[in-house]
Design a protein around this motif. Structure first.
Motif, PDB file in Angstrom:
ATOM      1  N   ASP A 122      35.208  55.464  54.587  1.00 29.41           N
ATOM      2  CA  ASP A 122      36.180  56.509  54.885  1.00 29.41           C
ATOM      3  C   ASP A 122      36.962  56.815  53.598  1.00 29.41           C
ATOM      4  OD1 ASP A 122      38.259  54.612  54.537  1.00 29.41           O
ATOM      5  OD2 ASP A 122      38.245  54.088  56.650  1.00 29.41           O
ATOM      6  N   PRO A 123      37.819  57.847  53.606  1.00 25.00           N
ATOM      7  CA  PRO A 123      38.519  58.228  52.364  1.00 25.00           C
ATOM      8  C   PRO A 123      39.313  57.089  51.723  1.00 25.00           C
ATOM      9  CG  PRO A 123      38.730  59.975  53.976  1.00 25.00           C
ATOM     10  CD  PRO A 123      38.069  58.828  54.682  1.00 25.00           C
ATOM     11  N   LYS A 124      39.990  56.264  52.528  1.00 25.31           N
ATOM     12  CA  LYS A 124      40.765  55.152  51.969  1.00 25.31           C
ATOM     13  C   LYS A 124      39.847  54.107  51.357  1.00 25.31           C
ATOM     14  CE  LYS A 124      44.928  55.575  54.801  1.00 25.31           C
ATOM     15  NZ  LYS A 124      45.849  54.887  55.751  1.00 25.31           N
ATOM     16  N   GLU A 125      38.716  53.826  52.028  1.00 21.18           N
ATOM     17  CA  GLU A 125      37.762  52.858  51.483  1.00 21.18           C
ATOM     18  C   GLU A 125      37.138  53.379  50.194  1.00 21.18           C
ATOM     19  OE1 GLU A 125      36.271  50.735  55.651  1.00 21.18           O
ATOM     20  OE2 GLU A 125      35.287  52.569  54.915  1.00 21.18           O
ATOM     21  N   GLN A 126      36.852  54.665  50.149  1.00 26.83           N
ATOM     22  CA  GLN A 126      36.293  55.259  48.940  1.00 26.83           C
ATOM     23  C   GLN A 126      37.285  55.175  47.784  1.00 26.83           C
ATOM     24  OE1 GLN A 126      33.169  56.324  48.495  1.00 26.83           O
ATOM     25  NE2 GLN A 126      33.644  56.746  46.341  1.00 26.83           N
ATOM     26  N   GLU A 127      38.549  55.430  48.075  1.00 28.72           N
ATOM     27  CA  GLU A 127      39.590  55.346  47.050  1.00 28.72           C
ATOM     28  C   GLU A 127      39.714  53.916  46.523  1.00 28.72           C
ATOM     29  OE1 GLU A 127      44.385  56.290  46.533  1.00 28.72           O
ATOM     30  OE2 GLU A 127      43.308  56.918  48.359  1.00 28.72           O
ATOM     31  N   LEU A 128      39.682  52.945  47.444  1.00 25.49           N
ATOM     32  CA  LEU A 128      39.756  51.545  47.036  1.00 25.49           C
ATOM     33  C   LEU A 128      38.530  51.138  46.213  1.00 25.49           C
ATOM     34  CD1 LEU A 128      41.216  49.587  50.095  1.00 25.49           C
ATOM     35  CD2 LEU A 128      42.121  49.643  47.768  1.00 25.49           C
ATOM     36  N   LEU A 129      37.382  51.645  46.603  1.00 21.55           N
ATOM     37  CA  LEU A 129      36.153  51.321  45.866  1.00 21.55           C
ATOM     38  C   LEU A 129      36.244  51.848  44.430  1.00 21.55           C
ATOM     39  CD1 LEU A 129      33.266  50.161  45.945  1.00 21.55           C
ATOM     40  CD2 LEU A 129      32.482  52.452  46.654  1.00 21.55           C
ATOM     41  N   GLU A 130      36.709  53.078  44.282  1.00 25.31           N
ATOM     42  CA  GLU A 130      36.848  53.654  42.941  1.00 25.31           C
ATOM     43  C   GLU A 130      37.874  52.883  42.125  1.00 25.31           C
ATOM     44  OE1 GLU A 130      37.752  57.728  43.655  1.00 25.31           O
ATOM     45  OE2 GLU A 130      35.730  58.203  44.401  1.00 25.31           O
ATOM     46  N   PHE A 131      38.954  52.435  42.773  1.00 24.29           N
ATOM     47  CA  PHE A 131      39.961  51.653  42.066  1.00 24.29           C
ATOM     48  C   PHE A 131      39.385  50.308  41.622  1.00 24.29           C
ATOM     49  CE2 PHE A 131      43.618  48.664  42.174  1.00 24.29           C
ATOM     50  CZ  PHE A 131      44.315  49.204  41.103  1.00 24.29           C
ATOM     51  N   TYR A 132      38.615  49.669  42.515  1.00 23.15           N
ATOM     52  CA  TYR A 132      37.982  48.392  42.166  1.00 23.15           C
ATOM     53  C   TYR A 132      37.064  48.570  40.950  1.00 23.15           C
ATOM     54  CZ  TYR A 132      34.976  44.317  42.380  1.00 23.15           C
ATOM     55  OH  TYR A 132      34.269  43.188  42.045  1.00 23.15           O
ATOM     56  N   ARG A 133      36.268  49.623  40.962  1.00 22.42           N
ATOM     57  CA  ARG A 133      35.337  49.856  39.852  1.00 22.42           C
ATOM     58  C   ARG A 133      36.078  50.142  38.550  1.00 22.42           C
ATOM     59  NH1 ARG A 133      31.199  53.699  43.347  1.00 22.42           N
ATOM     60  NH2 ARG A 133      29.936  51.992  44.249  1.00 22.42           N
ATOM     61  N   PHE A 134      37.202  50.861  38.653  1.00 27.94           N
ATOM     62  CA  PHE A 134      37.982  51.124  37.446  1.00 27.94           C
ATOM     63  C   PHE A 134      38.524  49.810  36.881  1.00 27.94           C
ATOM     64  CE2 PHE A 134      42.189  51.661  35.523  1.00 27.94           C
ATOM     65  CZ  PHE A 134      41.833  52.419  34.417  1.00 27.94           C
ATOM     66  N   CYS A 135      39.102  48.974  37.744  1.00 23.78           N
ATOM     67  CA  CYS A 135      39.644  47.697  37.282  1.00 23.78           C
ATOM     68  C   CYS A 135      38.548  46.837  36.664  1.00 23.78           C
ATOM     69  CB  CYS A 135      40.315  46.951  38.433  1.00 23.78           C
ATOM     70  SG  CYS A 135      41.862  47.700  38.970  1.00 23.78           S
ATOM     71  N   GLU A 136      37.393  46.840  37.298  1.00 23.23           N
ATOM     72  CA  GLU A 136      36.262  46.072  36.775  1.00 23.23           C
ATOM     73  C   GLU A 136      35.866  46.563  35.382  1.00 23.23           C
ATOM     74  OE1 GLU A 136      32.227  44.388  38.796  1.00 23.23           O
ATOM     75  OE2 GLU A 136      32.477  46.576  38.820  1.00 23.23           O
ATOM     76  N   SER A 137      35.933  47.891  35.184  1.00 24.47           N
ATOM     77  CA  SER A 137      35.518  48.468  33.903  1.00 24.47           C
ATOM     78  C   SER A 137      36.467  48.126  32.764  1.00 24.47           C
ATOM     79  CB  SER A 137      35.391  49.994  34.032  1.00 24.47           C
ATOM     80  OG  SER A 137      36.676  50.610  34.104  1.00 24.47           O
ATOM     81  N   ILE A 138      37.718  47.774  33.082  1.00 29.23           N
ATOM     82  CA  ILE A 138      38.661  47.403  32.025  1.00 29.23           C
ATOM     83  C   ILE A 138      38.894  45.891  31.983  1.00 29.23           C
ATOM     84  CG2 ILE A 138      39.822  49.642  32.059  1.00 29.23           C
ATOM     85  CD1 ILE A 138      42.120  48.349  33.597  1.00 29.23           C
ATOM     86  N   GLY A 139      38.067  45.143  32.708  1.00 30.05           N
ATOM     87  CA  GLY A 139      38.102  43.694  32.602  1.00 30.05           C
ATOM     88  C   GLY A 139      39.021  42.986  33.572  1.00 30.05           C
ATOM     89  N   ILE A 140      39.436  43.652  34.665  1.00 24.27           N
ATOM     90  CA  ILE A 140      40.289  43.024  35.681  1.00 24.27           C
ATOM     91  C   ILE A 140      39.452  42.778  36.925  1.00 24.27           C
ATOM     92  CG2 ILE A 140      42.318  43.309  37.142  1.00 24.27           C
ATOM     93  CD1 ILE A 140      43.572  44.991  34.982  1.00 24.27           C
ATOM     94  N   ASP A 141      39.287  41.512  37.297  1.00 23.47           N
ATOM     95  CA  ASP A 141      38.473  41.128  38.448  1.00 23.47           C
ATOM     96  C   ASP A 141      39.379  40.987  39.669  1.00 23.47           C
ATOM     97  OD1 ASP A 141      36.708  40.162  40.282  1.00 23.47           O
ATOM     98  OD2 ASP A 141      36.291  38.270  39.232  1.00 23.47           O
ATOM     99  N   LEU A 142      39.356  41.965  40.541  1.00 28.70           N
ATOM    100  CA  LEU A 142      40.222  41.939  41.715  1.00 28.70           C
ATOM    101  C   LEU A 142      39.781  40.923  42.758  1.00 28.70           C
ATOM    102  CD1 LEU A 142      40.921  45.757  42.220  1.00 28.70           C
ATOM    103  CD2 LEU A 142      42.360  44.040  41.118  1.00 28.70           C
ATOM    104  N   LEU A 143      38.580  40.364  42.615  1.00 30.91           N
ATOM    105  CA  LEU A 143      38.122  39.316  43.534  1.00 30.91           C
ATOM    106  C   LEU A 143      38.561  37.935  43.072  1.00 30.91           C
ATOM    107  CD1 LEU A 143      34.500  40.519  44.357  1.00 30.91           C
ATOM    108  CD2 LEU A 143      36.629  40.989  45.583  1.00 30.91           C
ATOM    109  N   SER A 144      39.084  37.869  41.884  1.00 33.06           N
ATOM    110  CA  SER A 144      39.555  36.593  41.356  1.00 33.06           C
ATOM    111  C   SER A 144      40.817  36.153  42.099  1.00 33.06           C
ATOM    112  CB  SER A 144      39.852  36.728  39.859  1.00 33.06           C
ATOM    113  OG  SER A 144      40.529  35.593  39.376  1.00 33.06           O
ATOM    114  N   ARG A 145      41.024  34.847  42.161  1.00 33.29           N
ATOM    115  CA  ARG A 145      42.226  34.321  42.805  1.00 33.29           C
ATOM    116  C   ARG A 145      43.472  34.769  42.048  1.00 33.29           C
ATOM    117  NH1 ARG A 145      42.265  28.104  44.477  1.00 33.29           N
ATOM    118  NH2 ARG A 145      40.680  29.022  45.856  1.00 33.29           N
ATOM    119  N   ASP A 146      43.352  34.902  40.740  1.00 33.13           N
ATOM    120  CA  ASP A 146      44.478  35.348  39.921  1.00 33.13           C
ATOM    121  C   ASP A 146      43.973  36.374  38.913  1.00 33.13           C
ATOM    122  OD1 ASP A 146      46.835  35.691  38.593  1.00 33.13           O
ATOM    123  OD2 ASP A 146      46.772  33.774  37.528  1.00 33.13           O
ATOM    124  N   PRO A 147      43.920  37.647  39.319  1.00 36.54           N
ATOM    125  CA  PRO A 147      43.369  38.672  38.418  1.00 36.54           C
ATOM    126  C   PRO A 147      44.290  39.046  37.268  1.00 36.54           C
ATOM    127  CG  PRO A 147      44.163  39.684  40.434  1.00 36.54           C
ATOM    128  CD  PRO A 147      44.285  38.192  40.638  1.00 36.54           C
TER     129      PRO A 147
END
Length: 233
Positions: free
Chosen positions: A93-118
């Motif tokens: 849905d739109p919110k999930e898509q927005e979160l997915l894009e945010f996750y990918r952006f963070c990943e691209s700059i070296g921030i792992d949002l799945l980490s216990r302490d990103p």
């Protein structure tokens, strides 16, 4: 006529001082600064001169806002696996898509949002509002008689959005390893979303109010009992 010339001579230096361009600022967080001129002490070794340019601008108000990245840009406990699953089956849905894009952006700059302490970054944004006066003929926009002065001005607007960069090459917060290039990408991401942090109408209202107060203080000693402002084109 002498009164008007004296007023113009007062206004022009004031505009230069109020609209001067600085490369680095130090501001108090979460503060509405309603002063026209701020003093700033900057260590010479921190300053890199990149450009010298003329500025014809009267900034009358600024908003300083600190935001914590990434936490201010996502819900407290996002269900990332649900987001990934929805994307995998092609039904986010739109919110999930927005979160997915945010996750990918963070990943691209070296921030792992799945980490216990990103890790996190505190980013300071400075939004300034006032009057753009480039090419604005001040003398032609002053109308007066013996006691009444009418000043035509352009509509106030947000004139600058500045991100205060850290003094070091790497961001000085523990747990966040980010290169200067990715720091630039991060701050650009935040700057594009400045509207979520500022009340633009309130900022412009304050800019107009402070601008008028400032000009009144200069004009009233010249003997005008009525000072009006005209924003029509």
């Amino acid at each position: 006529m002498k009164r008007i010339r004296r007023l113009i001579f007062l206004l022009l230096p004031a505009l230069i001082l109020a609209g001067g361009a600085f490369l680095f600022y130090r501001f108090d967080p979460f503060d509405w600064d309603l002063s026209l001129i701020r003093r700033s002490r900057v260590s010479a070794r921190e300053t890199l001169l990149t450009e010298v340019r003329g500025v014809y601008r009267l900034n009358t108000v600024e908003l300083v806002h600190k935001t914590v990245f990434p936490y201010d840009f996502m819900p407290p406990d996002p269900d990332w696996w649900q987001v990934f699953h929805a994307a995998e089956v092609g039904e986010p849905d739109p919110k999930e898509q927005e979160l997915l894009e945010f996750y990918r952006f963070c990943e691209s700059i070296g921030i792992d949002l799945l980490s216990r302490d990103p890790g996190f970054a505190v980013v300071t944004l400075v939004a300034r509002a006032g009057f753009e006066l480039e090419g604005f003929p001040l003398e032609e926009n002053l109308l007066w008689n013996e006691s009444r002065l009418v000043i035509r001005l352009p509509e106030p607007e947000i004139t600058e959005i500045i991100v205060q960069d850290p003094a070091t090459g790497r961001y000085p917060y523990p747990g966040l390893e980010i290169s200067p290039e990715n720091w630039k990408r991060l701050t650009e991401y935040i700057t594009l979303r400045i509207n979520s942090f500022t009340d633009e109408k309130e900022l412009i209202r304050r800019a107009r109010q402070r601008g008028e107060e400032f000009i009144r203080r200069l004009a009233e000693p010249r003997g005008f009992s009525s000072i009006e402002f005209d924003y029509s084109e």
